[in-house]
Scaffold this motif. Structure first.
Motif, PDB file in Angstrom:
ATOM      1  N   TRP A 210      -3.632   9.655  -7.218  1.00  0.00           N
ATOM      2  CA  TRP A 210      -3.052  11.157  -7.229  1.00  0.00           C
ATOM      3  C   TRP A 210      -3.670  11.831  -8.422  1.00  0.00           C
ATOM      4  O   TRP A 210      -3.965  13.069  -8.249  1.00  0.00           O
ATOM      5  CB  TRP A 210      -1.409  10.872  -7.299  1.00  0.00           C
ATOM      6  CG  TRP A 210      -0.768  12.061  -6.830  1.00  0.00           C
ATOM      7  CD1 TRP A 210      -1.324  13.498  -6.733  1.00  0.00           C
ATOM      8  CD2 TRP A 210       0.403  12.208  -5.941  1.00  0.00           C
ATOM      9  NE1 TRP A 210      -0.373  14.151  -6.271  1.00  0.00           N
ATOM     10  CE2 TRP A 210       0.853  13.455  -6.079  1.00  0.00           C
ATOM     11  CE3 TRP A 210       1.507  11.090  -5.714  1.00  0.00           C
ATOM     12  CZ2 TRP A 210       2.192  13.975  -5.176  1.00  0.00           C
ATOM     13  CZ3 TRP A 210       2.715  11.442  -5.304  1.00  0.00           C
ATOM     14  CH2 TRP A 210       2.838  12.755  -4.973  1.00  0.00           C
TER      15      TRP A 210
ATOM     16  N   HIS B 211       0.838  -1.203   0.072  1.00  0.00           N
ATOM     17  CA  HIS B 211      -0.157   0.000   0.069  1.00  0.00           C
ATOM     18  C   HIS B 211       0.925   1.197  -0.002  1.00  0.00           C
ATOM     19  O   HIS B 211       1.845   1.129   0.574  1.00  0.00           O
ATOM     20  CB  HIS B 211      -0.997   0.069   1.061  1.00  0.00           C
ATOM     21  CG  HIS B 211      -1.935  -0.892   1.335  1.00  0.00           C
ATOM     22  ND1 HIS B 211      -1.732  -2.009   1.859  1.00  0.00           N
ATOM     23  CD2 HIS B 211      -3.189  -0.990   0.625  1.00  0.00           C
ATOM     24  CE1 HIS B 211      -3.014  -2.850   1.705  1.00  0.00           C
ATOM     25  NE2 HIS B 211      -3.601  -2.229   0.981  1.00  0.00           N
ATOM     26  N   HIS B 212       0.267   2.209  -0.611  1.00  0.00           N
ATOM     27  CA  HIS B 212       0.880   3.782  -0.274  1.00  0.00           C
ATOM     28  C   HIS B 212      -0.245   4.366   0.563  1.00  0.00           C
ATOM     29  O   HIS B 212      -1.554   4.431   0.600  1.00  0.00           O
ATOM     30  CB  HIS B 212       1.029   4.332  -1.594  1.00  0.00           C
ATOM     31  CG  HIS B 212       2.489   4.056  -2.154  1.00  0.00           C
ATOM     32  ND1 HIS B 212       3.090   2.857  -2.387  1.00  0.00           N
ATOM     33  CD2 HIS B 212       3.537   5.196  -2.102  1.00  0.00           C
ATOM     34  CE1 HIS B 212       4.272   3.315  -2.731  1.00  0.00           C
ATOM     35  NE2 HIS B 212       4.639   4.551  -2.410  1.00  0.00           N
ATOM     36  N   TYR B 213       0.615   5.402   1.185  1.00  0.00           N
ATOM     37  CA  TYR B 213      -0.369   6.314   1.853  1.00  0.00           C
ATOM     38  C   TYR B 213      -0.136   7.833   1.704  1.00  0.00           C
ATOM     39  O   TYR B 213       0.871   7.899   1.219  1.00  0.00           O
ATOM     40  CB  TYR B 213      -0.047   6.182   3.445  1.00  0.00           C
ATOM     41  CG  TYR B 213      -0.326   4.888   4.096  1.00  0.00           C
ATOM     42  CD1 TYR B 213      -1.307   4.299   4.407  1.00  0.00           C
ATOM     43  CD2 TYR B 213       0.786   3.943   3.864  1.00  0.00           C
ATOM     44  CE1 TYR B 213      -1.454   2.904   5.051  1.00  0.00           C
ATOM     45  CE2 TYR B 213       0.578   2.502   4.362  1.00  0.00           C
ATOM     46  CZ  TYR B 213      -0.542   2.071   4.696  1.00  0.00           C
ATOM     47  OH  TYR B 213      -0.459   0.906   5.288  1.00  0.00           O
ATOM     48  N   LEU B 214      -1.440   8.543   1.566  1.00  0.00           N
ATOM     49  CA  LEU B 214      -1.471  10.044   1.230  1.00  0.00           C
ATOM     50  C   LEU B 214      -1.997  10.802   2.162  1.00  0.00           C
ATOM     51  O   LEU B 214      -3.222  10.474   2.508  1.00  0.00           O
ATOM     52  CB  LEU B 214      -2.283  10.284  -0.263  1.00  0.00           C
ATOM     53  CG  LEU B 214      -1.401   9.411  -1.481  1.00  0.00           C
ATOM     54  CD1 LEU B 214      -2.051   8.152  -1.659  1.00  0.00           C
ATOM     55  CD2 LEU B 214      -2.006  10.406  -2.576  1.00  0.00           C
TER      56      LEU B 214
ATOM     57  N   PRO C   4       5.157   5.042   1.212  1.00  0.00           N
ATOM     58  CA  PRO C   4       4.774   3.636   1.587  1.00  0.00           C
ATOM     59  C   PRO C   4       4.790   3.317   2.902  1.00  0.00           C
ATOM     60  O   PRO C   4       4.404   1.817   3.351  1.00  0.00           O
ATOM     61  CB  PRO C   4       5.902   2.749   0.821  1.00  0.00           C
ATOM     62  CG  PRO C   4       6.920   3.609   0.962  1.00  0.00           C
ATOM     63  CD  PRO C   4       6.646   5.057   0.790  1.00  0.00           C
TER      64      PRO C   4
ATOM     65  N   ARG D 136      -5.545   5.597   2.117  1.00  0.00           N
ATOM     66  CA  ARG D 136      -4.524   4.150   1.825  1.00  0.00           C
ATOM     67  C   ARG D 136      -5.021   3.763   0.567  1.00  0.00           C
ATOM     68  O   ARG D 136      -6.268   3.600   0.364  1.00  0.00           O
ATOM     69  CB  ARG D 136      -4.666   3.203   2.855  1.00  0.00           C
ATOM     70  CG  ARG D 136      -3.876   1.901   2.482  1.00  0.00           C
ATOM     71  CD  ARG D 136      -3.940   1.020   3.834  1.00  0.00           C
ATOM     72  NE  ARG D 136      -5.329   0.424   3.706  1.00  0.00           N
ATOM     73  CZ  ARG D 136      -5.656  -0.312   4.986  1.00  0.00           C
ATOM     74  NH1 ARG D 136      -5.075  -0.618   5.889  1.00  0.00           N
ATOM     75  NH2 ARG D 136      -6.975  -0.680   4.738  1.00  0.00           N
TER      76      ARG D 136
ATOM     77  N   LEU E 249      -1.424   3.963  -6.855  1.00  0.00           N
ATOM     78  CA  LEU E 249      -1.111   5.414  -6.489  1.00  0.00           C
ATOM     79  C   LEU E 249      -1.389   6.554  -7.691  1.00  0.00           C
ATOM     80  O   LEU E 249      -1.727   7.679  -7.239  1.00  0.00           O
ATOM     81  CB  LEU E 249       0.487   5.282  -5.962  1.00  0.00           C
ATOM     82  CG  LEU E 249       0.850   6.664  -5.355  1.00  0.00           C
ATOM     83  CD1 LEU E 249       0.079   7.005  -4.489  1.00  0.00           C
ATOM     84  CD2 LEU E 249       2.385   6.319  -5.092  1.00  0.00           C
TER      85      LEU E 249
ATOM     86  N   SER F  81      -0.642   0.097  -4.042  1.00  0.00           N
ATOM     87  CA  SER F  81       0.565   0.721  -4.579  1.00  0.00           C
ATOM     88  C   SER F  81       0.421   1.040  -6.082  1.00  0.00           C
ATOM     89  O   SER F  81       0.760   2.012  -6.863  1.00  0.00           O
ATOM     90  CB  SER F  81       1.896   0.231  -4.313  1.00  0.00           C
ATOM     91  OG  SER F  81       2.334   0.054  -2.964  1.00  0.00           O
TER      92      SER F  81
ATOM     93  N   THR G 290       3.257  11.715   0.644  1.00  0.00           N
ATOM     94  CA  THR G 290       2.825  10.262   0.319  1.00  0.00           C
ATOM     95  C   THR G 290       4.080   9.424   0.767  1.00  0.00           C
ATOM     96  O   THR G 290       4.898   9.865   0.808  1.00  0.00           O
ATOM     97  CB  THR G 290       2.702  10.380  -1.191  1.00  0.00           C
ATOM     98  OG1 THR G 290       2.202   9.034  -1.459  1.00  0.00           O
ATOM     99  CG2 THR G 290       3.681  10.687  -1.883  1.00  0.00           C
TER     100      THR G 290
END
Length: 133
Positions: free
Chosen positions: A95, A28-31, A118, A85, A91, A88, A116
């Motif tokens: 965005w 996952h990636h978090y922003l 990971p 969340r 993303l 990945s 942002t």
């Protein structure tokens, strides 16, 4: 065999370089994002905020984009800030959809992606907002 007295040096193989691109193996990636509503008015609830994110994805990427799993981990209605969340691989889709969204309930708006990562822990503190005594 070389003739006696020859000064030839043995051939040295040329150095070889291999280019490697290391991608984050994070699932996952978090922003950290903030919704800006310049004209004030009603602030979206957490459910409305999530719906706004999904509609932004649908508007830019169609139904496939709207199906992208995005979770709102935290949301502050007072500041219109949230931590999202996303898987990945999604993303860039998320965005770009947030960046290009321009309206909320027929009012101008803009999403700002503040951070942002990971790693969720990386978003827990922002050194730019640090207040020193």
């Amino acid at each position: 065999a070389r003739p006696a007295g020859s000064m030839e040096t043995p051939e040295v193989p040329a150095a070889t370089y291999e280019r490697r691109v290391v991608r984050s193996g994070a699932e996952h990636h978090y922003l950290r994002v903030r919704l800006e509503l310049p004209d004030g008015g009603a602030r979206p609830s957490v459910a409305q905020f999530k719906q706004l994110v999904v509609s932004a994805l649908r508007e830019l990427h169609g139904e496939v984009g709207a199906a992208l799993p995005v979770d709102v981990l935290t949301y502050e209605e007072k500041t219109l800030s949230a931590i999202l969340r996303v898987i990945s691989s999604g993303l860039v889709k998320l965005w770009s959809a947030l960046t290009l969204l321009g309206f909320y309930q027929n009012r101008r708006c803009a999403f700002r992606v503040l951070q942002t990562s990971p790693f969720l822990l990386a978003l827990s503190g922002n050194s730019r907002e640090l207040v020193l005594d």
